[in-house]
Write a protein that holds these residues in place. Structure first.
Motif, PDB file in Angstrom:
ATOM      1  N   ILE A 198      56.353  38.560  38.184  1.00 25.35           N
ATOM      2  CA  ILE A 198      55.172  37.882  38.704  1.00 25.35           C
ATOM      3  C   ILE A 198      54.571  38.798  39.759  1.00 25.35           C
ATOM      4  N   TYR A 199      53.463  39.417  39.431  1.00 27.86           N
ATOM      5  CA  TYR A 199      52.899  40.432  40.321  1.00 27.86           C
ATOM      6  C   TYR A 199      52.030  39.794  41.410  1.00 27.86           C
ATOM      7  N   LEU A 200      52.078  40.390  42.580  1.00 28.80           N
ATOM      8  CA  LEU A 200      51.371  39.856  43.734  1.00 28.80           C
ATOM      9  C   LEU A 200      49.861  39.852  43.523  1.00 28.80           C
ATOM     10  N   LEU A 201      49.325  40.913  42.939  1.00 32.85           N
ATOM     11  CA  LEU A 201      47.879  41.059  42.749  1.00 32.85           C
ATOM     12  C   LEU A 201      47.572  41.223  41.267  1.00 32.85           C
ATOM     13  N   GLY A 202      46.314  40.996  40.916  1.00 31.76           N
ATOM     14  CA  GLY A 202      45.883  41.234  39.550  1.00 31.76           C
ATOM     15  C   GLY A 202      45.164  40.045  38.945  1.00 31.76           C
ATOM     16  N   ALA A 203      44.069  40.341  38.253  1.00 31.05           N
ATOM     17  CA  ALA A 203      43.273  39.305  37.603  1.00 31.05           C
ATOM     18  C   ALA A 203      43.871  38.933  36.256  1.00 31.05           C
ATOM     19  N   HIS A 204      43.322  37.902  35.641  1.00 31.29           N
ATOM     20  CA  HIS A 204      43.733  37.514  34.289  1.00 31.29           C
ATOM     21  C   HIS A 204      43.208  38.544  33.293  1.00 31.29           C
ATOM     22  N   GLY A 205      43.958  38.774  32.234  1.00 29.49           N
ATOM     23  CA  GLY A 205      43.473  39.610  31.138  1.00 29.49           C
ATOM     24  C   GLY A 205      43.577  41.099  31.381  1.00 29.49           C
ATOM     25  N   LEU A 206      44.614  41.546  32.064  1.00 34.14           N
ATOM     26  CA  LEU A 206      44.715  42.961  32.426  1.00 34.14           C
ATOM     27  C   LEU A 206      45.107  43.867  31.260  1.00 34.14           C
ATOM     28  N   SER A 207      45.653  43.321  30.195  1.00 33.30           N
ATOM     29  CA  SER A 207      46.132  44.145  29.081  1.00 33.30           C
ATOM     30  C   SER A 207      47.114  45.191  29.623  1.00 33.30           C
ATOM     31  N   LEU A 208      46.864  46.474  29.364  1.00 29.04           N
ATOM     32  CA  LEU A 208      47.757  47.523  29.859  1.00 29.04           C
ATOM     33  C   LEU A 208      47.551  47.819  31.342  1.00 29.04           C
ATOM     34  N   ALA A 209      46.535  47.203  31.950  1.00 24.78           N
ATOM     35  CA  ALA A 209      46.199  47.389  33.366  1.00 24.78           C
ATOM     36  C   ALA A 209      45.860  48.839  33.686  1.00 24.78           C
ATOM     37  N   LYS A 210      45.295  49.547  32.713  1.00 21.99           N
ATOM     38  CA  LYS A 210      44.904  50.942  32.881  1.00 21.99           C
ATOM     39  C   LYS A 210      43.402  51.082  32.622  1.00 21.99           C
ATOM     40  N   PRO A 211      42.792  52.166  33.098  1.00 25.91           N
ATOM     41  CA  PRO A 211      41.360  52.337  32.870  1.00 25.91           C
ATOM     42  C   PRO A 211      40.958  52.257  31.399  1.00 25.91           C
ATOM     43  N   LEU A 212      41.828  52.689  30.502  1.00 27.51           N
ATOM     44  CA  LEU A 212      41.464  52.712  29.086  1.00 27.51           C
ATOM     45  C   LEU A 212      41.297  51.314  28.498  1.00 27.51           C
ATOM     46  N   THR A 213      41.852  50.284  29.159  1.00 30.97           N
ATOM     47  CA  THR A 213      41.692  48.908  28.659  1.00 30.97           C
ATOM     48  C   THR A 213      40.886  48.043  29.615  1.00 30.97           C
ATOM     49  N   ALA A 214      40.232  48.647  30.602  1.00 32.95           N
ATOM     50  CA  ALA A 214      39.547  47.876  31.654  1.00 32.95           C
ATOM     51  C   ALA A 214      38.076  47.614  31.363  1.00 32.95           C
ATOM     52  N   ASN A 215      37.555  48.132  30.257  1.00 33.10           N
ATOM     53  CA  ASN A 215      36.140  47.935  29.911  1.00 33.10           C
ATOM     54  C   ASN A 215      35.225  48.357  31.058  1.00 33.10           C
ATOM     55  N   GLY A 216      35.635  49.384  31.793  1.00 30.45           N
ATOM     56  CA  GLY A 216      34.808  49.942  32.858  1.00 30.45           C
ATOM     57  C   GLY A 216      34.869  49.212  34.178  1.00 30.45           C
ATOM     58  N   GLY A 217      35.717  48.191  34.296  1.00 30.15           N
ATOM     59  CA  GLY A 217      35.772  47.416  35.534  1.00 30.15           C
ATOM     60  C   GLY A 217      37.044  47.678  36.323  1.00 30.15           C
ATOM     61  N   SER A 218      36.902  47.865  37.615  1.00 28.64           N
ATOM     62  CA  SER A 218      38.079  48.125  38.449  1.00 28.64           C
ATOM     63  C   SER A 218      39.035  46.939  38.475  1.00 28.64           C
TER      64      SER A 218
END
Length: 330
Positions: A198-218
């Protein structure tokens, strides 16, 4: 890589990502598999949680399959579930031609896809051998807002539920953390092995949580949450097993042995010492001459260099050789 698509039903489409066969990958001829179920609130199947996830697992030695299941306002949840069962069944039925071990298949799902993966694990006719759930929906109360009647996974957990890896983020505002916590409590109550992050930070829908899956959003990038993938691979290797290898991994002690006389000393060091040369020739006549002719083995420990010999070496002879060389350390 072999890439092809199989239509399972009018609403279920399976995309298959298979590692090519190779004589240099002989111990990985038959592989574990992951059935990837993207999220999307049962209204669509997210591309961000599909192929990038499949390719990440493919790189870790799994054959991967992405299922596009029934989604949208007119698709009842029962059809989504039927597509999920059909995907798992198809992989098992064709395991031989897919180079898949039919007893080592994990369902990997995100959000609503996590709900579908978990549903296969608690209520499927043929259940996955492990689950990897990313910020999953687990409670039936999620159904009415999306206009569907869905299974309450928490209530359906039983002692046949497969080992489960779960990750989610504390601030998730779309699928509240209670979905994860109540599922974990149910797994514990039924003595189902599980691991959770259970991570302290992070939005829903992070997928791999890397730029390549972020659809351009931080918002979609978090290097801490990104650790879920290697952690899940480790989990699956512990549950399903890893590829077999011979021998033990090298240690620092092995590195130190290269400096001491014995079978672990580098060939070049041994050949530079007349006493060692005499001992080797005494036990294995002519070997030092062959070793001097092959510059490629100079950096190898003697034990490994002798492994290239076309003729098998008697283990007892090798042991006596090792003892005499080791005596030079005294």
């Amino acid at each position: 890589m072999r890439l092809f698509t199989e239509n399972l039903s009018p609403t279920g489409q399976l995309t298959c990502y298979l590692q090519d066969r190779s004589d240099e990958l002989s111990n990985a001829r038959v592989r574990p598999a992951v059935l990837v179920l993207p999220g999307g609130g049962y209204s669509f199947c997210s591309d961000r949680e599909a192929e990038p996830v499949a390719l990440a697992y493919l790189a870790e030695g799994f054959n991967a399959f992405v299922l596009r299941y029934a989604a949208g306002p007119d698709a009842p949840w029962t059809q989504s579930f039927a597509d999920g069962q059909a995907g798992l069944a198809w992989i098992r039925q064709h395991a031989g031609e897919l180079d898949v071990d039919p007893a080592r298949i994990a369902a990997v799902g995100f959000s609503a896809g996590g709900h579908l993966a978990a549903s296969l694990g608690v209520a499927g006719d043929d259940r996955p051998d492990a689950l990897v759930l990313g910020y999953p929906v687990t409670l039936a109360e999620f159904g009415p807002p999306i206009g569907k009647e869905i299974l309450d996974v928490v209530d359906a957990v039983n002692d046949q539920t497969p080992p489960t890896f779960l990750f989610s983020t504390y601030p998730d505002s779309l699928v509240p953390i209670r979905n994860s916590l109540e599922l974990l409590s149910a797994l514990a109550a039924h003595d189902v092995p599980c691991e959770s992050h259970i991570y302290l930070l992070g939005a829903h829908g992070l997928s791999l949580a890397k730029p390549l899956t972020a659809n351009g959003g931080s918002w979609g990038v978090d290097p801490v949450v990104a650790q879920w993938l290697p952690d899940s691979v480790r989990f699956l290797q512990r549950v399903l097993g890893d590829f077999p290898v011979e021998g033990a991994p090298s240690t620092f002690a092995d590195l130190e042995q290269r400096k001491r006389f014995g079978l672990g000393m580098q060939v070049r060091r041994l050949l530079a010492d007349e006493r060692a040369v005499a001992i080797i020739d005494d036990h294995l006549p002519g070997v030092t001459r062959l070793l001097r002719q092959d510059q490629l083995v100079e950096g190898f420990p003697l034990r490994e260099a002798l492994g290239f010999s076309p003729q098998p070496i008697d283990p007892e002879v090798l042991a006596r050789l090792g003892e005499r060389l080791a005596a030079l350390n005294d």
